[in-house]
Each structure stands twice: as C-alpha cells, then as structure tokens.
Design a protein around this motif. Structure first.
Motif, PDB file in Angstrom:
ATOM      1  N   LEU A  88       0.841  -1.210   0.000  1.00 37.48           N
ATOM      2  CA  LEU A  88       0.000   0.000   0.000  1.00 37.48           C
ATOM      3  C   LEU A  88       0.872   1.255   0.000  1.00 37.48           C
ATOM      4  N   MET A  89       1.991   1.192   0.708  1.00 38.33           N
ATOM      5  CA  MET A  89       2.928   2.326   0.736  1.00 38.33           C
ATOM      6  C   MET A  89       3.445   2.642  -0.664  1.00 38.33           C
ATOM      7  N   LYS A  90       3.557   1.594  -1.491  1.00 40.62           N
ATOM      8  CA  LYS A  90       4.043   1.800  -2.867  1.00 40.62           C
ATOM      9  C   LYS A  90       2.908   2.149  -3.816  1.00 40.62           C
ATOM     10  N   GLY A  91       1.694   2.293  -3.280  1.00 44.17           N
ATOM     11  CA  GLY A  91       0.555   2.674  -4.123  1.00 44.17           C
ATOM     12  C   GLY A  91      -0.086   1.518  -4.870  1.00 44.17           C
ATOM     13  N   LYS A  92       0.290   0.296  -4.485  1.00 40.28           N
ATOM     14  CA  LYS A  92      -0.306  -0.867  -5.170  1.00 40.28           C
ATOM     15  C   LYS A  92      -1.704  -1.150  -4.642  1.00 40.28           C
ATOM     16  N   TRP A  93      -2.467  -1.866  -5.460  1.00 42.35           N
ATOM     17  CA  TRP A  93      -3.780  -2.341  -5.040  1.00 42.35           C
ATOM     18  C   TRP A  93      -3.625  -3.728  -4.431  1.00 42.35           C
ATOM     19  N   ILE A  94      -4.435  -4.003  -3.419  1.00 37.12           N
ATOM     20  CA  ILE A  94      -4.430  -5.341  -2.811  1.00 37.12           C
ATOM     21  C   ILE A  94      -5.846  -5.880  -2.829  1.00 37.12           C
ATOM     22  N   ILE A  95      -5.967  -7.124  -3.246  1.00 37.63           N
ATOM     23  CA  ILE A  95      -7.262  -7.801  -3.109  1.00 37.63           C
ATOM     24  C   ILE A  95      -7.036  -9.044  -2.253  1.00 37.63           C
ATOM     25  N   SER A  96      -7.772  -9.141  -1.178  1.00 43.28           N
ATOM     26  CA  SER A  96      -7.563 -10.264  -0.265  1.00 43.28           C
ATOM     27  C   SER A  96      -8.814 -11.140  -0.146  1.00 43.28           C
ATOM     28  N   ASP A  97      -8.576 -12.437  -0.260  1.00 45.76           N
ATOM     29  CA  ASP A  97      -9.609 -13.438  -0.048  1.00 45.76           C
ATOM     30  C   ASP A  97      -9.670 -13.657   1.466  1.00 45.76           C
ATOM     31  N   ARG A  98     -10.615 -13.012   2.113  1.00 48.66           N
ATOM     32  CA  ARG A  98     -10.792 -12.968   3.573  1.00 48.66           C
ATOM     33  C   ARG A  98      -9.794 -12.024   4.235  1.00 48.66           C
ATOM     34  N   HIS A  99     -10.206 -11.517   5.409  1.00 48.47           N
ATOM     35  CA  HIS A  99      -9.323 -10.714   6.256  1.00 48.47           C
ATOM     36  C   HIS A  99      -9.892 -10.764   7.675  1.00 48.47           C
ATOM     37  N   ASP A 100      -9.712  -9.694   8.421  1.00 53.32           N
ATOM     38  CA  ASP A 100     -10.066  -9.734   9.848  1.00 53.32           C
ATOM     39  C   ASP A 100     -11.542 -10.037  10.125  1.00 53.32           C
ATOM     40  N   LEU A 101     -12.418  -9.608   9.231  1.00 51.22           N
ATOM     41  CA  LEU A 101     -13.850  -9.857   9.436  1.00 51.22           C
ATOM     42  C   LEU A 101     -14.142 -11.351   9.606  1.00 51.22           C
ATOM     43  N   SER A 102     -13.356 -12.189   8.925  1.00 55.00           N
ATOM     44  CA  SER A 102     -13.536 -13.638   9.081  1.00 55.00           C
ATOM     45  C   SER A 102     -13.323 -14.058  10.531  1.00 55.00           C
ATOM     46  N   SER A 103     -12.301 -13.489  11.189  1.00 52.96           N
ATOM     47  CA  SER A 103     -12.066 -13.859  12.594  1.00 52.96           C
ATOM     48  C   SER A 103     -13.206 -13.398  13.476  1.00 52.96           C
ATOM     49  N   GLN A 104     -13.734 -12.213  13.170  1.00 51.53           N
ATOM     50  CA  GLN A 104     -14.872 -11.740  13.968  1.00 51.53           C
ATOM     51  C   GLN A 104     -16.036 -12.731  13.812  1.00 51.53           C
ATOM     52  N   ALA A 105     -16.335 -13.082  12.562  1.00 53.01           N
ATOM     53  CA  ALA A 105     -17.509 -13.924  12.305  1.00 53.01           C
ATOM     54  C   ALA A 105     -17.308 -15.375  12.770  1.00 53.01           C
ATOM     55  N   TYR A 106     -16.152 -15.965  12.427  1.00 54.31           N
ATOM     56  CA  TYR A 106     -15.944 -17.388  12.735  1.00 54.31           C
ATOM     57  C   TYR A 106     -15.564 -17.614  14.198  1.00 54.31           C
ATOM     58  N   GLN A 107     -14.661 -16.749  14.709  1.00 55.13           N
ATOM     59  CA  GLN A 107     -14.181 -17.012  16.071  1.00 55.13           C
ATOM     60  C   GLN A 107     -15.190 -16.540  17.135  1.00 55.13           C
ATOM     61  N   ILE A 108     -15.803 -15.379  16.915  1.00 56.44           N
ATOM     62  CA  ILE A 108     -16.796 -14.923  17.904  1.00 56.44           C
ATOM     63  C   ILE A 108     -18.150 -15.584  17.614  1.00 56.44           C
ATOM     64  N   GLY A 109     -18.606 -15.431  16.373  1.00 61.11           N
ATOM     65  CA  GLY A 109     -19.932 -15.964  16.020  1.00 61.11           C
ATOM     66  C   GLY A 109     -19.951 -17.488  16.021  1.00 61.11           C
ATOM     67  N   GLY A 110     -19.066 -18.092  15.234  1.00 58.69           N
ATOM     68  CA  GLY A 110     -19.067 -19.551  15.064  1.00 58.69           C
ATOM     69  C   GLY A 110     -18.574 -20.285  16.298  1.00 58.69           C
ATOM     70  N   ARG A 111     -17.376 -19.919  16.769  1.00 55.21           N
ATOM     71  CA  ARG A 111     -16.768 -20.640  17.901  1.00 55.21           C
ATOM     72  C   ARG A 111     -17.305 -20.201  19.251  1.00 55.21           C
ATOM     73  N   GLY A 112     -17.841 -18.984  19.305  1.00 54.20           N
ATOM     74  CA  GLY A 112     -18.379 -18.492  20.576  1.00 54.20           C
ATOM     75  C   GLY A 112     -17.327 -17.913  21.500  1.00 54.20           C
ATOM     76  N   LEU A 113     -16.164 -17.506  20.939  1.00 51.57           N
ATOM     77  CA  LEU A 113     -15.135 -16.888  21.782  1.00 51.57           C
ATOM     78  C   LEU A 113     -15.577 -15.506  22.227  1.00 51.57           C
ATOM     79  N   ASN A 114     -14.970 -15.076  23.314  1.00 54.76           N
ATOM     80  CA  ASN A 114     -15.313 -13.792  23.908  1.00 54.76           C
ATOM     81  C   ASN A 114     -14.983 -12.637  22.943  1.00 54.76           C
ATOM     82  N   LYS A 115     -15.967 -11.782  22.757  1.00 54.66           N
ATOM     83  CA  LYS A 115     -15.830 -10.676  21.796  1.00 54.66           C
ATOM     84  C   LYS A 115     -14.688  -9.738  22.182  1.00 54.66           C
TER      85      LYS A 115
END
Ligand SMILES: Nc1ncnc2c1ncn2[C@@H]1O[C@H](COP(=O)(O)OP(=O)(O)OP(=O)(O)O)[C@@H](O)[C@H]1O
Ligand SMILES: [Mg+2]
Length: 210
Positions: A88-115
């Motif tokens: 990003l510092m070099k001005g490039k574009w990044i496309i990511s298959d999943r990121h932090d939202l997955s941990s929110q959804a799977y670990q808190i929602g799916g696994r039931g870990l403490n938010k």
C-alpha cells in the motif's frame, strides 16, 4: 494517498474466488493492473504453513478455539507487516480473499469466543488499520456447502456442522449492519447476476475512491 485494499468475505462456497476474478477484470478494464492478490490465512511463507495447520493438521479436539484464534492472528500479523502495508505504501492495489472480518464472524460468532478477547487481539495486530472496501457475499450456508462438497478435499473447517456456519453468518450480518465500508452482495443468485451486482457496487465505489 488513498489506500486501495479490497477484501472479499463470505462463507465457504459463497463465491469469493469467483468474485475476485470479477473484480480483477473490472480493475484491469480501467487500466489498473498492478494488483497484489492475497488470502487469509496465508499470503506469506509463515501464513501458508499456518493455513495448512488450521485446515488439515488437527482434529477439532486437538486444537482449542483460543489456540486457533492466536495462530490466525500470527498469520495476519505476518501478512500485514510483510505484504499489505509495504504494498500500500508503494501505491499498489491489494485484493484479499478474507481478512479480519472472518475472525470476527468465525471465532466470535461460530466458535463463541469472547468478543472482547478477539477485539483486543485485533487491536494489537491491526490497530486502526482497515480495508478500504469489503464485499461480503451472503449465502445460506447449506447452499455454499453444497457448492463445495463436490470438491475432493474437504478441510477441517468445512466439516463443521451446519449450526456453526449459521452462527457465523448471523455474526457477519450483525457486523455488516453497523459498518458502512462493508457492502453485502446477494450470492444466492446466478453467477452472471452476482457478477453484475459486484460490478455495479465496485464501479460506484471506484468513482469516489480511485
Ligand atoms: N452464483 C453462483 N451460482 C452457482 N455456482 C457458483 C456461483 N458462484 C460460484 N459458484 C461455483 O461454486 C463453487 C464455489 O465458488 P468459489 O470457489 O468462488 O467460492 P469460494 O467462496 O471461493 O469457496 P471457498 O470458501 O472454498 O474458497 C465453484 O465451483 C464456483 O464455480
Ligand atoms: Mg475460494
């Protein structure tokens, strides 16, 4: 300079890989081709090893939810520091298959870990860093799973019961309703229609954010 960090999220078989190809074509069509594609967990040597550990090396009774969470964030830290921020510092574009939202959804929602635990870890690793745009592909889990069950190799997460994915989807939807940088796409439509929707949303976003 604006960051161009696009994330695609959604349950297994929701069409993330297909969507990333659509996004790539749309960006290429307007002359953007210096794009880095990455995925979570993964995207670095360490991250790809962790991906294998998470997906294939354990049975559910051999890894605690908290251990799983911690190694996911180790992979994320490596990716953020070694790949995403420098690009990003070099001005490039990044496309990511999943990121932090997955941990929110799977670990808190799916696994039931403490938010609070997950959010603390997120703050330690990411601070206030966020994707510029997240596209969430929404699909009833049974449909997504149907799409991928025809594949040969089903991983540990994909073997979870339907109830796990129902809880994960509910948590995705809960977060999305509160965040204007995450846009929902109905992935329960014909591929062409999903691609149209992605293009519409992306083009609208590009006008304001390029
Ligand atoms: N809208 C759609 N309708 C029907 N089939 C689709 C649709 N979108 C994708 N598929 C097919 O469903 C399968 C899963 O799609 P894809 O690999 O893009 O999902 P994914 O979210 O990347 O899955 P994974 O979580 O396993 O990475 C593929 O065979 C793909 O061709
Ligand atoms: Mg995929």
């Amino acid at each position: 300079m604006k960051n161009h960090f696009i994330v695609v999220e959604g349950l297994e078989g929701s069409g993330k890989t297909t969507a990333i190809n659509t996004i790539k074509k749309t960006l290429n069509n307007i002359g953007i081709s210096d794009i880095i594609f990455t995925r979570e967990p993964g995207g670095t040597r360490l991250g790809e090893k962790i991906r294998k550990l998470i997906k294939y090396n354990f049975k559910n009774d051999q890894i605690t939810h908290k251990s799983e969470l911690l190694i996911l964030y180790a992979a994320r830290n490596q990716l953020i520091e070694k790949v995403i921020k420098p690009a990003l510092m070099k001005g490039k574009w990044i496309i990511s298959d999943r990121h932090d939202l997955s941990s929110q959804a799977y670990q808190i929602g799916g696994r039931g870990l403490n938010k609070k635990l997950v959010q603390l870890l997120r703050y330690l690793v990411l601070g206030k860093f966020q994707p510029s745009l997240t596209l969430y592909l929404d699909i009833p889990p049974e449909l997504g799973l149907q799409r991928i069950y025809s594949r040969n190799k089903i991983d540990r997460i994909e073997k979870e019961p339907l109830s796990f994915f129902i809880k994960t989807r509910e948590y995705y939807l809960k977060i999305i309703s509160k965040n204007k940088n995450i846009l929902l796409i109905n992935a329960n439509q014909k591929i062409e229609q999903v691609q149209n929707d992605i293009n519409l949303i992306l083009n609208k976003w590009l006008i304001k954010n390029i």
